[in-house]
Design a protein around this motif. Sequence first.
Motif, mmCIF file in Angstrom:
data_model
loop_
_atom_site.group_PDB
_atom_site.id
_atom_site.type_symbol
_atom_site.label_atom_id
_atom_site.label_comp_id
_atom_site.label_asym_id
_atom_site.label_seq_id
_atom_site.Cartn_x
_atom_site.Cartn_y
_atom_site.Cartn_z
ATOM 1 N N CYS A 22 0.829 -1.208 0.000
ATOM 2 C CA CYS A 22 0.000 0.000 0.000
ATOM 3 C C CYS A 22 0.861 1.254 0.000
ATOM 4 C CB CYS A 22 -0.932 0.004 1.222
ATOM 5 S SG CYS A 22 -2.235 -1.241 1.184
ATOM 6 N N LEU A 29 2.258 6.472 -6.964
ATOM 7 C CA LEU A 29 1.240 7.421 -7.426
ATOM 8 C C LEU A 29 1.721 8.864 -7.261
ATOM 9 C CD1 LEU A 29 -1.969 5.691 -6.023
ATOM 10 C CD2 LEU A 29 -1.457 6.115 -8.434
ATOM 11 N N LEU A 63 -6.895 7.577 -5.601
ATOM 12 C CA LEU A 63 -6.320 6.320 -5.136
ATOM 13 C C LEU A 63 -5.416 6.478 -3.916
ATOM 14 C CD1 LEU A 63 -5.439 4.427 -8.451
ATOM 15 C CD2 LEU A 63 -7.306 3.974 -6.845
ATOM 16 N N LEU A 67 -5.570 3.991 -0.719
ATOM 17 C CA LEU A 67 -4.453 3.147 -0.293
ATOM 18 C C LEU A 67 -3.997 3.507 1.118
ATOM 19 C CD1 LEU A 67 -2.323 2.919 -3.571
ATOM 20 C CD2 LEU A 67 -3.830 1.194 -2.585
ATOM 21 N N LEU A 91 -11.483 -0.050 -3.565
ATOM 22 C CA LEU A 91 -10.867 0.154 -4.869
ATOM 23 C C LEU A 91 -11.906 0.141 -5.982
ATOM 24 C CD1 LEU A 91 -7.638 -2.020 -4.494
ATOM 25 C CD2 LEU A 91 -7.788 0.465 -4.543
ATOM 26 N N ALA A 94 -13.421 3.520 -5.988
ATOM 27 C CA ALA A 94 -12.437 4.442 -6.549
ATOM 28 C C ALA A 94 -12.378 4.333 -8.065
ATOM 29 C CB ALA A 94 -11.059 4.175 -5.941
ATOM 30 N N ALA A 95 -12.451 3.100 -8.585
ATOM 31 C CA ALA A 95 -12.418 2.904 -10.040
ATOM 32 C C ALA A 95 -13.622 3.553 -10.708
ATOM 33 C CB ALA A 95 -12.375 1.404 -10.352
#
Length: 226
Positions: A22, A29, A63, A67, A91, A94-95
Motif C-alpha cells: 500500500c 502514485l 487512489l 491506499l 478500490l 475508486a475505479a
Amino acid sequence: GMYCARVIYLEKHVVHKKMRRCLTGIGCLMVFWFFIRTVKFHIFYEPLGEHICWYLYYVPMILIPVLGLSAALFFVEKDEEKTVRKIIMLLSVAAVLIVSVFTNDLHQLVFRFSKQPPFSDMDYSYGILFMVIQAWMLLCLTGILLLGWNIGNMFRLPFIKVIAGDMTAVCCLLMAAIYQGCILCGLIQTNSRYFELFQTSGGLDAEITDYSFQRYYHSGDFPELT
C-alpha cells in the motif's frame, strides 16, 4: 527524485508485506502525479493536452487516500481476509469515480463548462459528482492538515493559493509526512532499528553477521567467534 527514493526506502524497510504494498503504491502514485504535473505545465501548452493531464490528476487524488486507508486497515484489523475484501470494495468505488472523471466530457457531472470543446480548466464550475469525489476523498484521508487543505481548496480561499497553492506538492508532502511520522513513532514497523532492539533485549546474547560472518550487531557478552 525524492519520492522515487522514498519508494525504494519503503520497499526495503517496511516489514508488513501488504502494508508495504500500500505504501509503495502511494509512493508510485506520487511520482506519477508529479510527472503529470510537470507535463501539464512545462510540455503541453495546447488546451487538449492540458485537459487530459487535468483529468489524469484524479487517478492519484482518488487512489492515494484509498491506499492510505487500506494501510490503516491492515494496521488495526487482525483478520486479513476480511480486510482484503474491504479494500477490494474501496478500490471498486475508486475505479467508478475515476471513470466518471475520464468520461466527464460526455455527461459533465464532475465539471461543467460554459464554452465549447476543447474544454479548459480556466473556465469551469463543479458538478454533483465532484462533491461526491471530494466527500469520498475526505472520508478516506488520514491527516488533519491534508483534510484542512482540501476543504480550503474546495472553497478557493485566497491564503491557500498564497502559502500552499501547488496542489501536487502540498498533497504529496503532507501524505509523505503523515506516514513518515507513523514510521518514526513505531506505528509502522520497519527493519531499520535492529541496534536499538538488541540493546534493549535484556539478557539476550546474540549477534547478526553477514554471509562472511562479519559482525554487524551484537548484544550482551556474545563471544568473539572465528
